[in-house]
Design a protein around this motif. Structure first.
Motif, PDB file in Angstrom:
ATOM      1  N   ARG B 204      34.128  25.153  32.663  1.00 40.65           N
ATOM      2  CA  ARG B 204      34.781  25.711  33.364  1.00 40.65           C
ATOM      3  C   ARG B 204      35.621  24.843  34.264  1.00 40.65           C
ATOM      4  O   ARG B 204      35.580  24.867  35.703  1.00 40.65           O
ATOM      5  CB  ARG B 204      32.617  26.119  34.231  1.00 40.65           C
ATOM      6  CG  ARG B 204      32.099  26.149  34.051  1.00 40.65           C
ATOM      7  CD  ARG B 204      30.854  27.487  34.452  1.00 40.65           C
ATOM      8  NE  ARG B 204      31.331  28.658  35.283  1.00 40.65           N
ATOM      9  CZ  ARG B 204      31.715  29.607  34.653  1.00 40.65           C
ATOM     10  NH1 ARG B 204      31.640  30.176  33.574  1.00 40.65           N
ATOM     11  NH2 ARG B 204      31.947  30.534  35.343  1.00 40.65           N
ATOM     12  N   GLU B 279      33.759  22.006  38.853  1.00 36.28           N
ATOM     13  CA  GLU B 279      33.451  23.020  39.426  1.00 36.28           C
ATOM     14  C   GLU B 279      32.782  22.409  40.720  1.00 36.28           C
ATOM     15  O   GLU B 279      32.294  22.622  41.537  1.00 36.28           O
ATOM     16  CB  GLU B 279      31.695  23.266  38.771  1.00 36.28           C
ATOM     17  CG  GLU B 279      31.415  23.908  37.614  1.00 36.28           C
ATOM     18  CD  GLU B 279      30.326  24.517  36.789  1.00 36.28           C
ATOM     19  OE1 GLU B 279      29.873  25.335  36.926  1.00 36.28           O
ATOM     20  OE2 GLU B 279      30.039  23.442  35.978  1.00 36.28           O
ATOM     21  N   ASP B 426      38.441  43.484  39.662  1.00 34.87           N
ATOM     22  CA  ASP B 426      36.897  42.627  39.582  1.00 34.87           C
ATOM     23  C   ASP B 426      36.727  42.051  41.147  1.00 34.87           C
ATOM     24  O   ASP B 426      36.942  41.602  41.181  1.00 34.87           O
ATOM     25  CB  ASP B 426      37.458  41.868  38.604  1.00 34.87           C
ATOM     26  CG  ASP B 426      37.024  41.026  37.712  1.00 34.87           C
ATOM     27  OD1 ASP B 426      36.290  41.155  37.147  1.00 34.87           O
ATOM     28  OD2 ASP B 426      36.154  40.517  38.641  1.00 34.87           O
ATOM     29  N   GLU B 427      35.558  42.500  40.471  1.00 33.87           N
ATOM     30  CA  GLU B 427      34.688  41.674  41.220  1.00 33.87           C
ATOM     31  C   GLU B 427      34.862  39.835  41.692  1.00 33.87           C
ATOM     32  O   GLU B 427      34.120  38.998  42.535  1.00 33.87           O
ATOM     33  CB  GLU B 427      32.952  42.146  41.930  1.00 33.87           C
ATOM     34  CG  GLU B 427      32.052  41.845  42.609  1.00 33.87           C
ATOM     35  CD  GLU B 427      31.051  42.618  42.396  1.00 33.87           C
ATOM     36  OE1 GLU B 427      29.923  41.563  42.498  1.00 33.87           O
ATOM     37  OE2 GLU B 427      30.864  43.582  41.778  1.00 33.87           O
ATOM     38  N   GLN B 428      34.683  39.538  40.444  1.00 37.48           N
ATOM     39  CA  GLN B 428      34.805  38.278  41.032  1.00 37.48           C
ATOM     40  C   GLN B 428      35.575  38.005  41.009  1.00 37.48           C
ATOM     41  O   GLN B 428      35.930  36.767  41.982  1.00 37.48           O
ATOM     42  CB  GLN B 428      34.713  37.071  39.397  1.00 37.48           C
ATOM     43  CG  GLN B 428      33.866  35.941  39.695  1.00 37.48           C
ATOM     44  CD  GLN B 428      33.837  35.907  38.299  1.00 37.48           C
ATOM     45  OE1 GLN B 428      32.972  36.323  36.982  1.00 37.48           O
ATOM     46  NE2 GLN B 428      33.500  34.109  38.015  1.00 37.48           N
ATOM     47  N   GLY B 431      36.093  37.840  45.043  1.00 35.60           N
ATOM     48  CA  GLY B 431      35.397  36.859  45.710  1.00 35.60           C
ATOM     49  C   GLY B 431      35.853  35.799  45.031  1.00 35.60           C
ATOM     50  O   GLY B 431      36.030  35.039  46.305  1.00 35.60           O
ATOM     51  N   ASP B 433      36.237  33.495  43.040  1.00 35.10           N
ATOM     52  CA  ASP B 433      35.390  33.093  41.894  1.00 35.10           C
ATOM     53  C   ASP B 433      35.398  32.637  40.742  1.00 35.10           C
ATOM     54  O   ASP B 433      34.848  33.537  40.066  1.00 35.10           O
ATOM     55  CB  ASP B 433      34.234  32.494  42.743  1.00 35.10           C
ATOM     56  CG  ASP B 433      32.854  31.553  41.435  1.00 35.10           C
ATOM     57  OD1 ASP B 433      33.509  30.549  41.253  1.00 35.10           O
ATOM     58  OD2 ASP B 433      31.766  32.328  41.692  1.00 35.10           O
ATOM     59  N   TYR B 434      36.407  31.524  40.216  1.00 34.28           N
ATOM     60  CA  TYR B 434      37.214  32.126  38.454  1.00 34.28           C
ATOM     61  C   TYR B 434      37.448  31.179  37.889  1.00 34.28           C
ATOM     62  O   TYR B 434      37.729  29.716  38.850  1.00 34.28           O
ATOM     63  CB  TYR B 434      37.576  34.022  38.200  1.00 34.28           C
ATOM     64  CG  TYR B 434      38.971  32.766  39.507  1.00 34.28           C
ATOM     65  CD1 TYR B 434      40.287  32.580  38.693  1.00 34.28           C
ATOM     66  CD2 TYR B 434      39.398  33.830  40.946  1.00 34.28           C
ATOM     67  CE1 TYR B 434      41.492  32.907  39.074  1.00 34.28           C
ATOM     68  CE2 TYR B 434      40.915  33.672  40.880  1.00 34.28           C
ATOM     69  CZ  TYR B 434      41.899  32.874  40.891  1.00 34.28           C
ATOM     70  OH  TYR B 434      42.970  32.862  41.016  1.00 34.28           O
ATOM     71  N   PHE B 438      37.973  33.234  33.121  1.00 34.34           N
ATOM     72  CA  PHE B 438      37.799  34.469  33.457  1.00 34.34           C
ATOM     73  C   PHE B 438      38.234  35.690  32.726  1.00 34.34           C
ATOM     74  O   PHE B 438      37.345  36.011  32.375  1.00 34.34           O
ATOM     75  CB  PHE B 438      38.997  34.477  34.582  1.00 34.34           C
ATOM     76  CG  PHE B 438      38.401  35.957  35.049  1.00 34.34           C
ATOM     77  CD1 PHE B 438      38.014  36.625  36.030  1.00 34.34           C
ATOM     78  CD2 PHE B 438      39.653  36.598  34.787  1.00 34.34           C
ATOM     79  CE1 PHE B 438      38.076  37.841  36.898  1.00 34.34           C
ATOM     80  CE2 PHE B 438      39.930  37.682  35.050  1.00 34.34           C
ATOM     81  CZ  PHE B 438      38.885  38.387  36.562  1.00 34.34           C
ATOM     82  N   GLU B 441      35.937  35.324  29.493  1.00 33.26           N
ATOM     83  CA  GLU B 441      34.730  36.146  29.366  1.00 33.26           C
ATOM     84  C   GLU B 441      34.636  37.685  29.862  1.00 33.26           C
ATOM     85  O   GLU B 441      33.676  38.493  29.778  1.00 33.26           O
ATOM     86  CB  GLU B 441      33.783  35.908  30.855  1.00 33.26           C
ATOM     87  CG  GLU B 441      33.651  34.106  30.483  1.00 33.26           C
ATOM     88  CD  GLU B 441      33.518  33.500  31.615  1.00 33.26           C
ATOM     89  OE1 GLU B 441      32.689  31.966  31.855  1.00 33.26           O
ATOM     90  OE2 GLU B 441      33.705  34.209  32.776  1.00 33.26           O
ATOM     91  N   ARG B 442      36.255  38.254  29.852  1.00 30.84           N
ATOM     92  CA  ARG B 442      35.707  39.499  29.661  1.00 30.84           C
ATOM     93  C   ARG B 442      36.689  40.679  28.416  1.00 30.84           C
ATOM     94  O   ARG B 442      36.694  41.948  28.481  1.00 30.84           O
ATOM     95  CB  ARG B 442      36.984  39.892  31.237  1.00 30.84           C
ATOM     96  CG  ARG B 442      36.056  40.306  32.227  1.00 30.84           C
ATOM     97  CD  ARG B 442      36.746  39.668  33.899  1.00 30.84           C
ATOM     98  NE  ARG B 442      36.232  39.415  34.756  1.00 30.84           N
ATOM     99  CZ  ARG B 442      35.163  38.324  34.402  1.00 30.84           C
ATOM    100  NH1 ARG B 442      35.224  37.629  34.284  1.00 30.84           N
ATOM    101  NH2 ARG B 442      34.681  38.097  35.631  1.00 30.84           N
TER     102      ARG B 442
END
Lengths: 70, 449
Positions: B204, B279, B426-428, B431, B433-434, B438, B441-442
């Motif tokens: 990550r 992280e 995109d919500e993430q 925020g 936080d990616y 990213f 994953e989509r």
């Protein structure tokens, strides 16, 4: 008749199958190059190759038929 | 410096010319047959044809570029990004011809271009590097032995690599055994050097880079960071600054490490130190890019400084025009890269642009290389424009970016604008936080072979 079409416009840089070959679904048949990127073209279906319509160096457009299957 | 030859094309050639014009420096463009009608050729004070479309015959043709500089009496060469910008032999040749190379010394380009050498220098200078092997791997057995020692997952990399080529995540020994020969073969084909190494794969991860500037007197400053985690095929799609992930303490440590890295190699000019951040906000040196970055405009809109002007001044032997304490994030800036590609599969989409209408909005900067009627050819990179948006806050910048993309009309070819809109909504992403996962994953796995 089943066919494989180019998934983008580009130059054929390698031909991976020839008439008579039996190919499986998802197999790479040709590799295209465009905008610094090499992209394999896969067959959506299994079958026997009848004709390969593209040669190395050819420029193909998105959607052009490049391989014909039986 | 009176006249600069720009050994590049498209948007970056135009971008460099803009500052040259402001500084009263004349410009020379070089172009291939495919680019004859592009705006950058027309807008240069002089333009020299250097060859047919394929890059080895034109934009990588050192002899043709040197001859163009000589025939136009240019006194400096700006390499832009990509192409010859990180080519040690080219930089050396430019100097041998008595011209100014707008970039660091050939030696530094060579050291940073070799990833293993760069790792070693950074380690010695006390800059954290990802745990990995010290020397290139001689055999696949050595690769598995090293990987076992480091612990899986590992990243298999080419020492001469770049752009994600020859790079492979291996989660277990069988994957490493399978990937080794093909990655080595690709490295040989692309870089002419198949030295491979393994390092710990950071789960990550975030890609955060620091812009640095150094003058010939040894003064080094940083110009804060750029968050570059939104990538497809290891190529950046959206960059922003400040990074929503960094806290002030980590930011300070990261920027200090970048300055330390630049000092360790005796860097001069503008450069970027790329880090991978895990992280827990541990960061590790990834590589140093010894040139102007595509995303330099993010830093310009955030800080208010003209980085190309800084490059020209440093190359001209002047001291850094900015002091560290003056560097501040005045605004939040976001860059969106507009690619001529399918927005779903991300496959290239060359063709003729029938209508090109960029947004005209306050705080929205467009750096582009095309216009209505431009033929986007399959020979070069698919990036046709960059949209750089800034705001008082991140939220304001993101909302403005959405509006800008809504008003950006390009017809005749496919572009990734619909995809960029998805990212912005995109919500993430909203925020902040990616990670570099990213986009993967989509999208479906088949799009990212």
């Amino acid at each position: 008749m089943k066919q494989v079409a180019a998934n983008m416009a580009g130059t054929v840089i390698s031909v991976l199958v020839q008439p008579g070959d039996t190919i499986s679904e998802g197999q790479d048949v040709i590799v295209l190059e465009s905008m610094k990127m090499e992209v394999p073209v896969q067959s959506m279906e299994a079958g026997k190759v009848v004709e390969v319509k593209a040669n190395i160096g050819d420029f193909v457009n998105d959607g052009d038929i490049i391989v014909v299957l039986e | 410096m009176r006249k600069v030859l720009i050994a590049n094309r498209g948007e970056i050639a135009r971008r460099i010319m803009r500052t040259c014009r402001e500084k009263g420096v004349a410009t020379v463009a070089v172009y291939s047959d495919a680019d004859r009608d592009l705006p950058f050729v027309r807008e240069a004070d002089e333009a020299v044809h250097i060859g047919p479309p394929p890059v080895p015959h034109s934009y990588l043709n050192v002899e043709a570029i040197i001859a163009a500089a000589k025939s136009t009496n240019a006194d400096a060469i700006h390499p832009g990004y990509g192409l010859l910008s990180e080519n040690e032999a080219f930089a050396r040749r430019v100097l041998e011809e008595g011209l100014v190379f707008i970039g660091p010394s050939p030696k530094v380009i060579g050291q940073m271009g070799d990833k293993l050498t760069a790792r070693r220098i950074m380690q010695e200078a006390g800059v954290p590097v990802v745990p990995g092997c010290e020397d290139s791997l001689a055999t696949v057995e050595e690769a598995t032995a090293q990987a076992a020692q480091i612990g899986y997952p590992v990243m298999l990399k080419a020492s001469a690599g770049g752009g994600g080529i020859g790079m492979q995540i291996c989660r277990e020994e069988s994957q490493l055994l399978q990937a080794y020969q093909s990655a080595k073969g690709r490295a040989k084909a692309y870089f002419g050097n198949d030295a491979m190494y393994v390092e710990k794969y950071v789960e990550r991860p975030r890609h955060i880079e620091v812009q640095i500037a150094a003058d010939n007197a040894g003064n080094v400053i940083h110009l804060l960071e750029r968050e570059c985690s939104i990538q497809r095929r290891h190529q950046k799609v959206l960059e922003e600054s400040p990074s929503p992930f960094l806290d002030p303490a980590t930011r300070e440590q990261l920027c200090e490490a970048a300055v330390k890295a630049a000092k360790a190699v005796g860097y001069t000019g503008l450069g970027t130190v790329e880090f991978i951040v895990d992280e827990n906000k541990n960061f590790y040196f990834l590589e140093m890019n010894t040139r102007l970055q595509v995303e330099h405009a993010v830093t310009e809109e955030m800080t208010g400084y003209d980085l190309v002007a800084m490059q020209l001044a440093i190359a001209d032997g002047q001291p850094l025009p900015v002091e560290q304490r003056d560097v501040q994030a005045k605004r939040h800036a976001i860059e969106l890269r507009v690619y001529a590609e399918d927005p779903v599969t991300f496959l290239p989409s060359p063709g003729t642009i029938s209508l090109y209408q960029p947004p005209a909005m306050e705080h929205v900067r467009i750096d582009d290389g095309v216009e209505s009627g431009t033929q986007v050819t399959p020979f070069y990179d698919p990036m046709i424009a960059k949209v750089i948006i800034s705001g008082e806050t991140r939220e304001e910048a993101v909302e403005r970016a959405q509006e800008a993309m809504h008003h950006f009309l390009i017809t005749g070819i496919k572009t990734n604008i619909p995809f960029l809109q998805e990212v912005l909504a995109d919500e993430q992403f909203r925020g902040g936080d990616y990670t570099t996962w990213f986009i993967t994953e989509r999208t479906t796995k088949t799009n990212h072979k």
